[in-house]
Design a protein around this motif. Sequence first.
Motif, mmCIF file in Angstrom:
data_model
loop_
_atom_site.group_PDB
_atom_site.id
_atom_site.type_symbol
_atom_site.label_atom_id
_atom_site.label_comp_id
_atom_site.label_asym_id
_atom_site.label_seq_id
_atom_site.Cartn_x
_atom_site.Cartn_y
_atom_site.Cartn_z
ATOM 1 N N GLU A 6 -14.024 -6.591 32.886
ATOM 2 C CA GLU A 6 -15.004 -5.533 32.341
ATOM 3 C C GLU A 6 -14.740 -4.507 31.698
ATOM 4 O O GLU A 6 -13.450 -3.934 31.909
ATOM 5 N N THR A 7 -15.339 -3.872 30.798
ATOM 6 C CA THR A 7 -15.237 -2.830 29.967
ATOM 7 C C THR A 7 -16.357 -1.892 30.384
ATOM 8 O O THR A 7 -17.219 -1.973 31.299
ATOM 9 N N ASP A 8 -16.526 -0.726 29.549
ATOM 10 C CA ASP A 8 -17.611 0.237 29.997
ATOM 11 C C ASP A 8 -18.740 -0.498 29.664
ATOM 12 O O ASP A 8 -19.856 -0.060 30.428
ATOM 13 N N ARG A 9 -19.037 -1.335 28.794
ATOM 14 C CA ARG A 9 -20.304 -2.030 28.529
ATOM 15 C C ARG A 9 -20.189 -3.354 28.683
ATOM 16 O O ARG A 9 -21.427 -3.958 28.700
ATOM 17 N N LEU A 10 -19.239 -4.108 28.948
ATOM 18 C CA LEU A 10 -19.351 -5.591 28.930
ATOM 19 C C LEU A 10 -18.822 -6.088 30.331
ATOM 20 O O LEU A 10 -17.948 -5.665 30.845
ATOM 21 N N THR A 11 -19.374 -7.315 30.720
ATOM 22 C CA THR A 11 -18.698 -8.113 31.644
ATOM 23 C C THR A 11 -18.499 -9.356 31.071
ATOM 24 O O THR A 11 -19.109 -10.138 30.187
ATOM 25 N N LEU A 12 -17.034 -9.838 31.154
ATOM 26 C CA LEU A 12 -16.600 -11.193 30.760
ATOM 27 C C LEU A 12 -16.510 -12.239 31.885
ATOM 28 O O LEU A 12 -15.624 -11.559 32.767
#
Length: 188
Positions: A6-12
């Motif tokens: 996970e990043t600030d805006r993304l879920t992989l």
Amino acid sequence: MRSFLETDRLTLRPFAEDDLDRLVELNSDPEVTRFINGGRPIPRTTLRARSLPRVTHIHPCWGTPGYWVAEERATGEFLGWFEFRPLVDDSPAEVELGYRLRAASWGRGYATEGSLALIDKGFAELGVERVTANTMAVNARSRRVMEKSGLSFDHAFTGDWPEAIPGSEHGEVAYVLTRADWAARRHP
């Protein structure tokens, strides 16, 4: 489904069988497939028979796949996918970075954000020594993402494609980032 990153805006997260409709939608957009096959939609049967097995394949060196569904973290909206896959199934030393995002999500920094997060995880946790990426020489957007993600131009080459598409006459380009260069960038 459990996320890989996970990043600030993304879920992989890993692909699942029920992501086929999302793959069909993504690969039906002529803008998305412009530098893949000249803008033709990729048939559902091809995606089911060839793409789905590839994106769900588990690489023994990690025990995970090398392709990740990208979703907007706040809404769960499907954005596309990222590739961060070992080039040799049982060795994490060299991986290929790639991405294919919906045109509606272009220009918002998602490709760079996801790429940077995967690169950092690869070098810090997964035993990666070298990240490679390639695209058509005329694909300026993708080249810019590679550069913003820390990769440097390595060489140009001509692919042996069964069918020429607009821009293929200019060849392809390869970009690279090594562990040493990544470490130097993080700790100047």
